[in-house]
Design a protein around this motif. Structure first.
Motif, PDB file in Angstrom:
ATOM      1  N   LEU A  43       0.819  -1.216   0.000  1.00 24.56           N
ATOM      2  CA  LEU A  43       0.000   0.000   0.000  1.00 24.56           C
ATOM      3  C   LEU A  43       0.851   1.263   0.000  1.00 24.56           C
ATOM      4  CD1 LEU A  43      -2.867  -1.046   2.415  1.00 24.56           C
ATOM      5  CD2 LEU A  43      -2.901  -1.015  -0.072  1.00 24.56           C
ATOM      6  N   LEU A  44       1.864   1.260  -0.845  1.00 25.08           N
ATOM      7  CA  LEU A  44       2.746   2.413  -0.983  1.00 25.08           C
ATOM      8  C   LEU A  44       2.684   2.977  -2.393  1.00 25.08           C
ATOM      9  CD1 LEU A  44       6.075   1.382   0.811  1.00 25.08           C
ATOM     10  CD2 LEU A  44       4.416   3.059   1.576  1.00 25.08           C
ATOM     11  N   LEU A  45       2.828   4.278  -2.468  1.00 20.42           N
ATOM     12  CA  LEU A  45       2.976   4.965  -3.743  1.00 20.42           C
ATOM     13  C   LEU A  45       4.342   5.624  -3.721  1.00 20.42           C
ATOM     14  CD1 LEU A  45       1.639   5.925  -6.422  1.00 20.42           C
ATOM     15  CD2 LEU A  45       1.005   7.983  -5.175  1.00 20.42           C
ATOM     16  N   LYS A  46       5.192   5.277  -4.678  1.00 19.90           N
ATOM     17  CA  LYS A  46       6.529   5.847  -4.742  1.00 19.90           C
ATOM     18  C   LYS A  46       6.588   6.852  -5.886  1.00 19.90           C
ATOM     19  CE  LYS A  46       8.706   1.773  -2.817  1.00 19.90           C
ATOM     20  NZ  LYS A  46       9.718   0.732  -2.964  1.00 19.90           N
ATOM     21  N   GLU A  47       7.060   8.046  -5.562  1.00 17.29           N
ATOM     22  CA  GLU A  47       7.155   9.123  -6.544  1.00 17.29           C
ATOM     23  C   GLU A  47       8.614   9.500  -6.734  1.00 17.29           C
ATOM     24  OE1 GLU A  47       4.649  13.049  -6.815  1.00 17.29           O
ATOM     25  OE2 GLU A  47       6.351  13.381  -5.479  1.00 17.29           O
ATOM     26  N   LYS A  48       9.012   9.606  -7.992  1.00 18.48           N
ATOM     27  CA  LYS A  48      10.364  10.048  -8.324  1.00 18.48           C
ATOM     28  C   LYS A  48      10.259  11.205  -9.300  1.00 18.48           C
ATOM     29  CE  LYS A  48      12.513   5.518  -7.854  1.00 18.48           C
ATOM     30  NZ  LYS A  48      13.291   4.467  -8.528  1.00 18.48           N
ATOM     31  N   ALA A  49      11.094  12.222  -9.107  1.00 20.25           N
ATOM     32  CA  ALA A  49      11.120  13.371 -10.007  1.00 20.25           C
ATOM     33  C   ALA A  49      12.539  13.522 -10.539  1.00 20.25           C
ATOM     34  CB  ALA A  49      10.692  14.632  -9.280  1.00 20.25           C
ATOM     35  N   GLN A  50      12.638  13.581 -11.870  1.00 20.45           N
ATOM     36  CA  GLN A  50      13.939  13.661 -12.517  1.00 20.45           C
ATOM     37  C   GLN A  50      13.947  14.812 -13.510  1.00 20.45           C
ATOM     38  OE1 GLN A  50      15.177   9.987 -14.240  1.00 20.45           O
ATOM     39  NE2 GLN A  50      17.080  10.811 -15.032  1.00 20.45           N
ATOM     40  N   CYS A  51      15.090  15.477 -13.611  1.00 19.27           N
ATOM     41  CA  CYS A  51      15.248  16.549 -14.586  1.00 19.27           C
ATOM     42  C   CYS A  51      15.747  15.946 -15.900  1.00 19.27           C
ATOM     43  CB  CYS A  51      16.238  17.589 -14.082  1.00 19.27           C
ATOM     44  SG  CYS A  51      16.567  18.886 -15.299  1.00 19.27           S
ATOM     45  N   PRO A  52      14.995  16.122 -16.987  1.00 17.65           N
ATOM     46  CA  PRO A  52      15.437  15.556 -18.264  1.00 17.65           C
ATOM     47  C   PRO A  52      16.660  16.275 -18.837  1.00 17.65           C
ATOM     48  CG  PRO A  52      13.452  16.843 -18.579  1.00 17.65           C
ATOM     49  CD  PRO A  52      13.712  16.801 -17.101  1.00 17.65           C
ATOM     50  N   CYS A  53      16.884  17.503 -18.431  1.00 21.72           N
ATOM     51  CA  CYS A  53      18.021  18.274 -18.935  1.00 21.72           C
ATOM     52  C   CYS A  53      19.316  17.909 -18.190  1.00 21.72           C
ATOM     53  CB  CYS A  53      17.723  19.764 -18.793  1.00 21.72           C
ATOM     54  SG  CYS A  53      18.984  20.831 -19.494  1.00 21.72           S
ATOM     55  N   CYS A  54      19.262  17.944 -16.853  1.00 19.05           N
ATOM     56  CA  CYS A  54      20.434  17.636 -16.027  1.00 19.05           C
ATOM     57  C   CYS A  54      20.644  16.134 -15.865  1.00 19.05           C
ATOM     58  CB  CYS A  54      20.281  18.260 -14.643  1.00 19.05           C
ATOM     59  SG  CYS A  54      20.155  20.051 -14.633  1.00 19.05           S
ATOM     60  N   ASN A  55      19.576  15.362 -16.115  1.00 19.06           N
ATOM     61  CA  ASN A  55      19.584  13.903 -15.996  1.00 19.06           C
ATOM     62  C   ASN A  55      19.949  13.447 -14.575  1.00 19.06           C
ATOM     63  OD1 ASN A  55      19.025  11.424 -17.084  1.00 19.06           O
ATOM     64  ND2 ASN A  55      21.136  11.050 -17.707  1.00 19.06           N
ATOM     65  N   ILE A  56      19.392  14.137 -13.568  1.00 20.13           N
ATOM     66  CA  ILE A  56      19.608  13.727 -12.182  1.00 20.13           C
ATOM     67  C   ILE A  56      18.261  13.539 -11.486  1.00 20.13           C
ATOM     68  CG2 ILE A  56      21.880  14.797 -11.929  1.00 20.13           C
ATOM     69  CD1 ILE A  56      20.497  17.103 -10.450  1.00 20.13           C
ATOM     70  N   LEU A  57      18.254  12.634 -10.513  1.00 18.19           N
ATOM     71  CA  LEU A  57      17.073  12.393  -9.698  1.00 18.19           C
ATOM     72  C   LEU A  57      17.052  13.445  -8.596  1.00 18.19           C
ATOM     73  CD1 LEU A  57      14.673  10.488  -9.071  1.00 18.19           C
ATOM     74  CD2 LEU A  57      16.233   9.241  -7.579  1.00 18.19           C
ATOM     75  N   LEU A  58      16.018  14.264  -8.575  1.00 19.20           N
ATOM     76  CA  LEU A  58      15.962  15.359  -7.616  1.00 19.20           C
ATOM     77  C   LEU A  58      15.085  15.069  -6.412  1.00 19.20           C
ATOM     78  CD1 LEU A  58      15.767  18.307 -10.129  1.00 19.20           C
ATOM     79  CD2 LEU A  58      17.650  17.797  -8.584  1.00 19.20           C
ATOM     80  N   LYS A  59      14.052  14.288  -6.585  1.00 18.03           N
ATOM     81  CA  LYS A  59      13.124  14.021  -5.482  1.00 18.03           C
ATOM     82  C   LYS A  59      12.718  12.561  -5.524  1.00 18.03           C
ATOM     83  CE  LYS A  59      11.186  18.628  -5.807  1.00 18.03           C
ATOM     84  NZ  LYS A  59       9.992  19.430  -5.930  1.00 18.03           N
ATOM     85  N   GLU A  60      12.590  11.993  -4.338  1.00 25.18           N
ATOM     86  CA  GLU A  60      12.085  10.629  -4.219  1.00 25.18           C
ATOM     87  C   GLU A  60      11.283  10.568  -2.922  1.00 25.18           C
ATOM     88  OE1 GLU A  60      13.740   6.135  -4.911  1.00 25.18           O
ATOM     89  OE2 GLU A  60      15.163   7.726  -4.552  1.00 25.18           O
ATOM     90  N   LYS A  61       9.997  10.254  -3.027  1.00 26.45           N
ATOM     91  CA  LYS A  61       9.107  10.247  -1.869  1.00 26.45           C
ATOM     92  C   LYS A  61       8.274   8.989  -1.870  1.00 26.45           C
ATOM     93  CE  LYS A  61       8.460  15.271  -1.852  1.00 26.45           C
ATOM     94  NZ  LYS A  61       7.464  16.354  -1.987  1.00 26.45           N
ATOM     95  N   GLU A  62       7.874   8.548  -0.673  1.00 22.10           N
ATOM     96  CA  GLU A  62       6.950   7.441  -0.522  1.00 22.10           C
ATOM     97  C   GLU A  62       5.721   7.911   0.233  1.00 22.10           C
ATOM     98  OE1 GLU A  62       8.751   4.073   1.382  1.00 22.10           O
ATOM     99  OE2 GLU A  62       9.877   3.543  -0.412  1.00 22.10           O
ATOM    100  N   PHE A  63       4.553   7.483  -0.224  1.00 25.55           N
ATOM    101  CA  PHE A  63       3.298   7.833   0.411  1.00 25.55           C
ATOM    102  C   PHE A  63       2.549   6.560   0.768  1.00 25.55           C
ATOM    103  CE2 PHE A  63       4.396  11.145  -2.623  1.00 25.55           C
ATOM    104  CZ  PHE A  63       4.317  12.292  -1.858  1.00 25.55           C
ATOM    105  N   ILE A  64       1.979   6.528   1.973  1.00 23.49           N
ATOM    106  CA  ILE A  64       1.158   5.385   2.397  1.00 23.49           C
ATOM    107  C   ILE A  64      -0.264   5.621   1.910  1.00 23.49           C
ATOM    108  CG2 ILE A  64       0.222   4.120   4.368  1.00 23.49           C
ATOM    109  CD1 ILE A  64       2.738   4.939   5.911  1.00 23.49           C
ATOM    110  N   ILE A  65      -0.826   4.606   1.296  1.00 23.76           N
ATOM    111  CA  ILE A  65      -2.203   4.689   0.784  1.00 23.76           C
ATOM    112  C   ILE A  65      -3.128   4.093   1.837  1.00 23.76           C
ATOM    113  CG2 ILE A  65      -3.769   3.947  -1.028  1.00 23.76           C
ATOM    114  CD1 ILE A  65      -1.278   3.738  -2.833  1.00 23.76           C
ATOM    115  N   HIS A  66      -4.154   4.817   2.197  1.00 21.89           N
ATOM    116  CA  HIS A  66      -5.114   4.338   3.194  1.00 21.89           C
ATOM    117  C   HIS A  66      -6.282   3.703   2.482  1.00 21.89           C
ATOM    118  CE1 HIS A  66      -3.650   7.652   5.987  1.00 21.89           C
ATOM    119  NE2 HIS A  66      -3.186   7.968   4.826  1.00 21.89           N
TER     120      HIS A  66
END
Length: 66
Positions: A43-66
């Motif tokens: 019951l997790l949602l994992k979110e990743k945010a990446q910059c297509p220009c810099c090609n780096i992973l900037l954010k990574e978060k996990e959310f619990i789904i109720h």
């Protein structure tokens, strides 16, 4: 039966600033590409945010789904 159309809500300057910070690269200003992965067993949602220009992973978060 037609659905009523409502006017879009106008965002405050603070809300617009927040959205810009969360959705753009802090290094180059390019719009981030978000990836969402849903895991039914934990019951997790994992979110990743990446910059297509810099090609780096900037954010990574996990959310619990109720």
């Amino acid at each position: 039966m037609d659905a009523e159309k409502t006017a879009p809500v106008k965002l405050t300057p603070q809300q617009e600033d927040y959205l810009e910070i969360e959705s753009t690269c802090c290094l180059c200003g390019t719009e981030l590409v978000f990836e969402h992965n849903h895991d039914d067993s934990t019951l997790l949602l994992k979110e990743k945010a990446q910059c297509p220009c810099c090609n780096i992973l900037l954010k990574e978060k996990e959310f619990i789904i109720h």
